[in-house]
Scaffold this active site. Structure first.
Site, PDB file in Angstrom:
ATOM      1  N   ASN A   9       0.864  -1.180   0.000  1.00  0.00           N
ATOM      2  CA  ASN A   9       0.000   0.000   0.000  1.00  0.00           C
ATOM      3  C   ASN A   9       0.900   1.230   0.000  1.00  0.00           C
ATOM      4  O   ASN A   9       1.490   1.570   1.019  1.00  0.00           O
ATOM      5  CB  ASN A   9      -0.904  -0.009   1.243  1.00  0.00           C
ATOM      6  CG  ASN A   9      -1.746   1.254   1.356  1.00  0.00           C
ATOM      7  OD1 ASN A   9      -1.874   2.011   0.400  1.00  0.00           O
ATOM      8  ND2 ASN A   9      -2.318   1.488   2.531  1.00  0.00           N
ATOM      9  N   LYS A  11       0.079   4.280  -0.333  1.00  0.00           N
ATOM     10  CA  LYS A  11      -0.558   5.474   0.254  1.00  0.00           C
ATOM     11  C   LYS A  11      -0.331   6.680  -0.672  1.00  0.00           C
ATOM     12  O   LYS A  11      -0.389   6.541  -1.885  1.00  0.00           O
ATOM     13  CB  LYS A  11      -0.063   5.684   1.680  1.00  0.00           C
ATOM     14  CG  LYS A  11      -0.250   4.432   2.543  1.00  0.00           C
ATOM     15  CD  LYS A  11       0.028   4.651   3.988  1.00  0.00           C
ATOM     16  CE  LYS A  11      -0.194   3.355   4.764  1.00  0.00           C
ATOM     17  NZ  LYS A  11      -0.034   3.532   6.210  1.00  0.00           N
ATOM     18  N   HIS A  94      -9.479   1.237   5.008  1.00  0.00           N
ATOM     19  CA  HIS A  94      -8.214   1.403   5.721  1.00  0.00           C
ATOM     20  C   HIS A  94      -8.415   2.347   6.899  1.00  0.00           C
ATOM     21  O   HIS A  94      -9.224   3.282   6.834  1.00  0.00           O
ATOM     22  CB  HIS A  94      -7.142   1.941   4.772  1.00  0.00           C
ATOM     23  CG  HIS A  94      -5.761   1.876   5.337  1.00  0.00           C
ATOM     24  ND1 HIS A  94      -5.286   2.806   6.228  1.00  0.00           N
ATOM     25  CD2 HIS A  94      -4.759   0.976   5.153  1.00  0.00           C
ATOM     26  CE1 HIS A  94      -4.049   2.489   6.568  1.00  0.00           C
ATOM     27  NE2 HIS A  94      -3.698   1.389   5.926  1.00  0.00           N
ATOM     28  N   GLU A  96      -6.821   4.769   7.957  1.00  0.00           N
ATOM     29  CA  GLU A  96      -6.624   6.178   7.641  1.00  0.00           C
ATOM     30  C   GLU A  96      -7.852   6.767   6.964  1.00  0.00           C
ATOM     31  O   GLU A  96      -8.174   7.948   7.167  1.00  0.00           O
ATOM     32  CB  GLU A  96      -5.375   6.330   6.766  1.00  0.00           C
ATOM     33  CG  GLU A  96      -4.096   6.044   7.542  1.00  0.00           C
ATOM     34  CD  GLU A  96      -2.915   5.668   6.670  1.00  0.00           C
ATOM     35  OE1 GLU A  96      -1.849   5.358   7.248  1.00  0.00           O
ATOM     36  OE2 GLU A  96      -3.047   5.674   5.426  1.00  0.00           O
ATOM     37  N   GLU A 166      -5.290  -4.918  10.602  1.00  0.00           N
ATOM     38  CA  GLU A 166      -4.266  -3.902  10.842  1.00  0.00           C
ATOM     39  C   GLU A 166      -4.557  -3.183  12.158  1.00  0.00           C
ATOM     40  O   GLU A 166      -5.353  -2.242  12.192  1.00  0.00           O
ATOM     41  CB  GLU A 166      -4.247  -2.877   9.705  1.00  0.00           C
ATOM     42  CG  GLU A 166      -3.758  -3.416   8.388  1.00  0.00           C
ATOM     43  CD  GLU A 166      -3.264  -2.305   7.474  1.00  0.00           C
ATOM     44  OE1 GLU A 166      -2.178  -2.448   6.924  1.00  0.00           O
ATOM     45  OE2 GLU A 166      -3.959  -1.285   7.335  1.00  0.00           O
ATOM     46  N   GLY A 172       2.646   2.318  11.004  1.00  0.00           N
ATOM     47  CA  GLY A 172       3.587   3.419  10.874  1.00  0.00           C
ATOM     48  C   GLY A 172       4.257   3.831  12.169  1.00  0.00           C
ATOM     49  O   GLY A 172       4.960   4.836  12.213  1.00  0.00           O
ATOM     50  N   SER A 212       3.556  -2.324  10.406  1.00  0.00           N
ATOM     51  CA  SER A 212       5.010  -2.329  10.585  1.00  0.00           C
ATOM     52  C   SER A 212       5.638  -3.682  10.270  1.00  0.00           C
ATOM     53  O   SER A 212       6.524  -4.161  10.976  1.00  0.00           O
ATOM     54  CB  SER A 212       5.371  -1.877  12.009  1.00  0.00           C
ATOM     55  OG  SER A 212       4.928  -0.559  12.252  1.00  0.00           O
TER      56      SER A 212
END
Length: 250
Positions: A9, A11, A94, A96, A166, A172, A212
């Site tokens: 991904n 992003k 996701h 985000e 996730e 991250g 990660s």
């Protein structure tokens, strides 16, 4: 036996020229890979990436789509638009998107249905926050998310859906769920799918871990009983790191 899937991904990273160079560099590495390799790239990279990935083992996916086929939705991209250029996969829900753009479980469900309507394979994300984890609600949160995401889907559609667990606190941050913790959470997701659609469906659904993932922990994570690969963020932007994750078992 379920196939391993390694999905990157990108992003909001990578311009088209860099995307082409990356795919050109990755192509010989995955030529004989038994693992399915997917790159989910920004909209501006899609066309170039699809061209670069022709006649390779690399599949190209988008990072989002709209829940309607067309209409007055300035700035949005629809499933028919993605399908028209050959996109095969799309990330939906996701963390985000949920956090920054307030995407609800209902929106995630509508997007999943739209992806299936146009035969684009969705990678639907679920995951808990650090507070939810510390309060002992992780399993409740992720199983509720998966139930709402899959609501109204047929068994056939669920079998064509990839799930990505996730944990939000591991995205991250450099923090990673232990292999045992990640496997346990994914087992809970698989058990929930079994309750909703039957054990045979649950056994076949591909469920990835994301958060990660690095070359140093990929083998341990992907060797667990219920983890079928990974949705890779930062490490998918670095060719050597991504290659090493794909080839974790060599």
């Amino acid at each position: 036996m379920r196939k391993k899937v390694i999905a990157g991904n990108w992003k909001m990273n990578m311009l088209p020229d860099a995307a082409i160079r990356f795919i050109d560099g990755l192509t010989p590495v995955v030529k004989d890979s038994q693992n399915e390799v997917i790159l989910c790239v920004p909209y501006t990279d899609l066309f170039y990436s699809l061209l670069a990935a022709q006649n390779t083992n690399i599949k190209i996916g988008a990072q989002n789509l709209h829940w309607e086929e067309f209409g007055a939705y300035t700035g949005e991209v629809s499933a028919p638009m993605l399908k028209s250029i050959g996109v095969q996969y799309v990330i939906i829900g996701h963390s985000e998107r949920r956090q920054y753009f307030k995407e609800s479980d209902d929106i995630v469900n509508k997007k999943l249905k739209m992806a299936h309507l146009h035969d684009i394979k969705p990678i639907v994300c679920v995951g808990e926050t650090l507070n939810e984890r510390e309060e002992g609600k992780a399993v409740e949160v992720i199983t509720n998310q998966i139930e709402k995401a899959l609501e109204g889907l047929s068994k056939e559609q669920v079998l064509k859906t990839i799930v990505a667990y996730e944990p939000i606190w591991a995205i991250g941050t450099g923090k990673t769920a232990t292999a045992d913790d990640a496997n346990s959470a994914i087992k809970s997701i698989r058990e929930k799918i079994g309750m909703l659609y039957g054990a045979d469906v649950a056994e076949e659904v591909i469920i990835l871990y994301g958060g990660s993932v690095k070359p140093t922990n990929a083998k341990e994570l992907f060797s667990m009983s219920d983890i079928d690969g990974g949705l890779i963020g930062g490490a998918s932007l670095k060719l050597e790191e991504f290659e090493n994750i794909i080839n974790y078992n060599k």
